[in-house]
Design an enzyme around this catalytic site. Structure first.
Site, PDB file in Angstrom:
ATOM      1  N   HIS A 153     -14.508 -22.661  15.088  1.00  0.00           N
ATOM      2  CA  HIS A 153     -14.444 -21.239  14.982  1.00  0.00           C
ATOM      3  C   HIS A 153     -15.373 -20.853  16.384  1.00  0.00           C
ATOM      4  O   HIS A 153     -16.711 -20.713  16.174  1.00  0.00           O
ATOM      5  CB  HIS A 153     -14.836 -20.199  13.927  1.00  0.00           C
ATOM      6  CG  HIS A 153     -14.581 -18.945  13.727  1.00  0.00           C
ATOM      7  ND1 HIS A 153     -14.181 -18.639  12.836  1.00  0.00           N
ATOM      8  CD2 HIS A 153     -14.828 -18.187  14.894  1.00  0.00           C
ATOM      9  CE1 HIS A 153     -13.855 -17.120  12.930  1.00  0.00           C
ATOM     10  NE2 HIS A 153     -14.411 -16.905  14.164  1.00  0.00           N
ATOM     11  N   HIS A 170     -15.631 -17.995  19.877  1.00  0.00           N
ATOM     12  CA  HIS A 170     -15.432 -17.013  20.798  1.00  0.00           C
ATOM     13  C   HIS A 170     -15.724 -17.371  22.136  1.00  0.00           C
ATOM     14  O   HIS A 170     -16.853 -17.249  22.422  1.00  0.00           O
ATOM     15  CB  HIS A 170     -15.604 -15.683  20.362  1.00  0.00           C
ATOM     16  CG  HIS A 170     -15.211 -15.335  18.978  1.00  0.00           C
ATOM     17  ND1 HIS A 170     -14.007 -14.688  18.916  1.00  0.00           N
ATOM     18  CD2 HIS A 170     -15.661 -15.397  18.004  1.00  0.00           C
ATOM     19  CE1 HIS A 170     -13.949 -14.280  17.518  1.00  0.00           C
ATOM     20  NE2 HIS A 170     -15.107 -14.866  16.818  1.00  0.00           N
ATOM     21  N   ARG A 194     -14.089 -15.554  24.708  1.00  0.00           N
ATOM     22  CA  ARG A 194     -13.884 -14.373  25.644  1.00  0.00           C
ATOM     23  C   ARG A 194     -13.198 -14.259  26.746  1.00  0.00           C
ATOM     24  O   ARG A 194     -12.916 -13.373  27.332  1.00  0.00           O
ATOM     25  CB  ARG A 194     -15.320 -13.857  25.881  1.00  0.00           C
ATOM     26  CG  ARG A 194     -16.507 -13.717  24.826  1.00  0.00           C
ATOM     27  CD  ARG A 194     -16.076 -12.780  23.845  1.00  0.00           C
ATOM     28  NE  ARG A 194     -17.084 -12.592  22.875  1.00  0.00           N
ATOM     29  CZ  ARG A 194     -17.025 -12.317  21.327  1.00  0.00           C
ATOM     30  NH1 ARG A 194     -15.538 -12.214  21.137  1.00  0.00           N
ATOM     31  NH2 ARG A 194     -17.814 -11.893  20.584  1.00  0.00           N
ATOM     32  N   ASP A 229     -18.771 -19.703  14.509  1.00  0.00           N
ATOM     33  CA  ASP A 229     -18.344 -18.265  14.988  1.00  0.00           C
ATOM     34  C   ASP A 229     -19.301 -17.809  16.196  1.00  0.00           C
ATOM     35  O   ASP A 229     -19.817 -16.744  16.074  1.00  0.00           O
ATOM     36  CB  ASP A 229     -18.583 -17.443  13.609  1.00  0.00           C
ATOM     37  CG  ASP A 229     -17.763 -16.080  13.819  1.00  0.00           C
ATOM     38  OD1 ASP A 229     -17.345 -15.958  14.847  1.00  0.00           O
ATOM     39  OD2 ASP A 229     -18.055 -15.218  12.965  1.00  0.00           O
ATOM     40  N   HIS A 282     -22.165 -11.817  23.142  1.00  0.00           N
ATOM     41  CA  HIS A 282     -22.022 -10.595  23.590  1.00  0.00           C
ATOM     42  C   HIS A 282     -23.029 -10.194  25.019  1.00  0.00           C
ATOM     43  O   HIS A 282     -24.046 -11.154  24.983  1.00  0.00           O
ATOM     44  CB  HIS A 282     -22.520  -9.658  22.775  1.00  0.00           C
ATOM     45  CG  HIS A 282     -21.260  -9.432  21.771  1.00  0.00           C
ATOM     46  ND1 HIS A 282     -20.153  -8.972  21.999  1.00  0.00           N
ATOM     47  CD2 HIS A 282     -21.379  -9.758  20.397  1.00  0.00           C
ATOM     48  CE1 HIS A 282     -19.336  -9.012  20.747  1.00  0.00           C
ATOM     49  NE2 HIS A 282     -20.011  -9.453  19.935  1.00  0.00           N
ATOM     50  N   PRO A 321     -20.550  -6.796  16.534  1.00  0.00           N
ATOM     51  CA  PRO A 321     -20.969  -7.637  15.737  1.00  0.00           C
ATOM     52  C   PRO A 321     -20.996  -8.963  16.212  1.00  0.00           C
ATOM     53  O   PRO A 321     -20.104  -9.397  16.955  1.00  0.00           O
ATOM     54  CB  PRO A 321     -20.503  -7.727  14.255  1.00  0.00           C
ATOM     55  CG  PRO A 321     -19.178  -6.946  14.835  1.00  0.00           C
ATOM     56  CD  PRO A 321     -19.300  -6.339  15.968  1.00  0.00           C
TER      57      PRO A 321
END
Lengths: 434, 320
Positions: free
Chosen positions: A63, A65, A67, A308, A312, A326
């Site tokens: 898992h 990200h 982006r 996870d 950001h 989040p």
């Protein structure tokens, strides 16, 4: 002339062959060519003196990200691959909440292409369960599965419709792929900012109860029973989910689950300073939940540790708490957090920790080359770390583009020195090879 | 004294008494023909209001002006914020302009905490989301003390939408710090069960609570909550939790009626009840100025920078 590296006297921790002991490991070209005592290395072999170091199969993340496409100001496939390599990962599963959404072969191909170009980590893009993550109509799961996609999820959205979830589990059976759910009932989590409990009431932040996860998990376990499909619950955060997964396991259902390092180590009371880097989805829950997750992990109910990794941009996080999206980064800290918080205090032995970080997730994704065993003839997907080296999160620049780590400023034990993808160093002596 | 006022929970009982005592000495200023003292001359106070709140802003503005501070009102409409400027850049701008204190009202819980990490100015929380409204709680305590000399064992009910009320949080914490006994009253949907952890009692029966009270504190109920189904109808809410004339008869003679304003007459409080002599709602407004003067004075160190002849260690304000 082939490239050869020998790791002399290294502690090989390889759950797939149940091995934990000192040995020599010879890597030639892309593969492991010898494992054993006093391996004779041909002339010209580079020797790594590995006293005190641990070798494990490269870590595998279910898992992450990355982006890209769409949010390249947060992370790209290349920088995400760097973060993975720096953290000891050799395979990661990239979440589909990109722009456009990874809900068709074209986007899958694009992500793979970018990952190949970076060449630092095997990137397995997950496909969306529903088109545009809208929760209503199934994507072409079969086509993507035949192209090698192993996991489907609408991650960060939860499939709300029982009918759609049922059909996804049922349909996916034809392709032996896993349907992964971000379990969160929308009706119970509207406008949520943190875990609902004492601290949400104290801080005046809108709470999401743990039960919002449980009701979906209970439903999905029932649907797994109904359909016989493969269900995976990702980033488990609630104590009740552990119980439900245990019951499902006892009934012989095809279920699996993962939990993140931050849910295993942090909790809602850490939010008292409104630190947006601790705002994650699902939220950090109370100590009782955290302890139940640890128990579920140690006891074997939860199958894997997944990061996870949710990068950001700085300006995304430097906002009012409820405005900040989040997520925390995780690829570069996961191993050290687990070593420091779970292995060091004796909750997990190292072999089990590596199983949770590598072998089990590799098996869930059906990745033959990953997760060990580390034996002659196998691909050399490896990580080597110093379990005693201490470091502070953030003291060295992150390989990720993002700096939003929930563990920023923490002192951790365990540092990745070498990562090897099919025999090629992606990290060497703690330094990136890119 | 404190540098920022972000939450009541950062204060001790001694801190609170000092704030109230200092406010006491400032109150007299408001009764003069020339309502001004030079305590904060040359200091700059910025009212940074991301939410409309005319009452609180004017109260802070008057407080700062009566202390001779320069006051800048920065509201979000028509400013750089409406052009998309972030809180951080707004903060850095005010910092660069030399603000000494920033009074912030914001719809996001925790925004004052966040702001305080970015500026060297003192930050005063003038209400953040559903978190806290500490100056309201302090002016409420000041108003109560005018009628009831000791907080120890004082019994107060806070009635209404506790879940979403920053006033309820700050007032509960403040009363508990001062040794008062707090009962939170409202429908279960509007009282978080965790409020028991604040050291408060919880009741869903207003009539049963009234007879033992020293203070009955009514919270404003937003009609929005009915639309969100926290209670079935405004009518039912008023019947169960509105302070009507007949309910007032259940209160002891000496008990005060309070409300932070603005009131919904006829919803949480009957119009004639709001106008009773024991309803000290206007006093709350008046006292707000003195309490905010006290806070500005204390966080800014008593005007040290403005007047070299003043003793910087002196804690009592110069009001002569």
């Amino acid at each position: 002339m082939p490239e050869r590296t020998i790791f002399r006297g290294i502690r090989l921790v390889d759950p797939a062959s149940c091995h934990d002991g000192l040995t020599d490991v010879l890597v030639e070209d892309e593969g492991v060519s010898a494992v054993g005592d006093a391996v004779v290395a041909p002339a010209g072999t580079e020797v790594v003196d590995a006293g005190g170091l641990v070798m494990a199969p490269g870590l595998v993340d279910l898992h992450a990200h990355l982006r890209e496409p769409g949010f390249e100001h947060k992370e790209t496939v290349e920088t995400g691959s760097r973060a993975a390599a720096a953290g000891g990962y050799t395979a990661i599963c990239a979440m589909p909440n990109t722009e456009p959404v990874t809900d068709n072969l074209a986007v899958i191909a694009e992500v793979r292409n970018l990952a190949d170009k970076a060449g630092l980590c095997d990137v397995h893009p997950a496909g969306a369960i529903t088109r545009n993550l809208e929760g209503s109509s199934l994507t072409d799961i079969g086509e993507m599965a035949q192209a090698g996609v192993r996991l489907f999820t609408d991650d960060h959205r939860c499939v709300q419709s029982s009918r759609v979830m049922r059909l996804a589990l049922e349909y996916a059976k034809a392709f032996d792929v896993v349907i992964a759910q971000h379990a969160q009932d929308d009706g119970l989590t509207e406008g949520w900012q943190m875990h609902e409990g004492y601290y949400s009431a104290l801080l005046g932040l809108t709470g999401a109860p743990a039960e919002a996860e449980e009701v979906i998990v209970a439903r999905d376990v029932a649907l797994a029973r109904l359909t016989g499909g493969r269900l995976h619950i990702t980033h488990v955060s609630a104590a009740g989910t552990v119980d439900l997964m245990q019951q499902a396991r006892e009934r012989g259902l095809r279920v699996s689950s993962d939990v993140t390092p931050h849910h295993l180590t942090l909790c809602d009371q850490d939010l008292v300073h409104y630190d947006t880097n601790l705002r994650v989805n699902p939220p950090l829950r109370s100590e009782e939940h955290r302890d139940a997750l640890r128990k579920g992990l140690v006891g074997g109910t939860l199958d894997a540790i997944a990061t996870d990794h949710a990068p950001h941009a700085l300006e995304d996080k430097e906002q009012e708490f409820d405005q900040a999206p989040p997520g925390t980064t995780g690829l570069e800290t996961a191993l050290a957090v687990i070593l420091t918080e779970l292995v060091e205090p004796g909750l997990l032995d190292l072999l089990r920790a590596i199983e949770l970080l590598s072998s089990r997730p590799a098996r869930i994704l059906r990745l033959e080359e990953q997760g060990g065993p580390i034996l002659p003839g196998r691909a050399a997907n490896l990580t080597v770390f110093d379990p005693d080296a201490e470091w502070t999160v953030g003291e060295r620049p992150f390989a990720s583009m993002a700096v939003n780590s929930a563990f920023g400023g923490r002192r951790l034990k365990g540092r990745v020195l070498h990562t090897m993808l099919r025999g090629r160093f992606t990290v060497r002596d703690g330094e990136p090879v890119w | 004294m404190i540098k920022h006022l972000l939450s009541i929970n950062q204060l001790s009982d001694r801190d609170i008494l000092r704030i109230l005592d200092t406010a006491e000495s400032f109150r007299e200023v408001g009764t003069r023909v020339i309502k001004k003292v030079p305590a904060l001359r040359g200091r700059t106070v910025v009212n940074l209001f991301f939410e409309n709140s005319t009452r609180t802003r004017i109260s802070f503005e008057l407080a700062a002006k009566r202390l001779s501070a320069d006051v800048i009102n920065f509201s979000t409409s028509g400013s750089s914020v409406s052009k998309g400027e972030s809180l951080k850049d707004t903060a850095l701008t005010l910092q660069a302009m030399g603000a000494d204190a920033i009074v912030i009202r914001h719809a996001s819980s925790g925004a004052p905490h966040t702001l305080s990490r970015w500026v060297s100015a003192s930050v005063l929380n003038a209400g953040d989301g559903t978190h806290e409204h500490p100056t309201q709680a302090l002016l409420d305590l000041f108003t109560i003390r005018e009628h009831i000399p000791s907080f120890e064992g004082l019994r107060i009910a806070i009635v209404g939408d506790v879940r979403h009320s920053r006033v309820a949080r700050s007032l509960t914490f403040a009363m508990r710090i001062m040794g008062g006994e707090v009962t939170l009253v409202g429908p279960p949907t509007l009282i978080p069960p965790e409020a028991a952890g604040w050291g408060a009692e919880v009741s869903h029966d207003l009539d049963a609570v009234l007879p033992k009270l020293d203070v009955c504190y009514m919270l404003r109920v937003q009609r929005e909550r009915q639309r969100q189904q926290y209670f079935p109808s405004v009518r039912e809410y008023s019947r169960l939790f509105g302070l009507t004339r007949s309910r007032v008869r259940g209160l002891p003679e000496h008990a005060l009626i309070m409300h932070p304003g603005p009131m919904n007459r006829g919803v949480e409080i009957a119009s004639d009840v709001a106008d009773l002599p024991r309803a000290v709602i206007s006093d709350q407004v008046t006292n707000g100025i003195a309490v905010r003067m006290s806070l500005l004075y204390l966080v800014l160190g008593g005007g040290r920078a403005s007047s070299s002849e003043e003793d910087s260690e002196r804690s009592e304000p110069e009001v002569a």
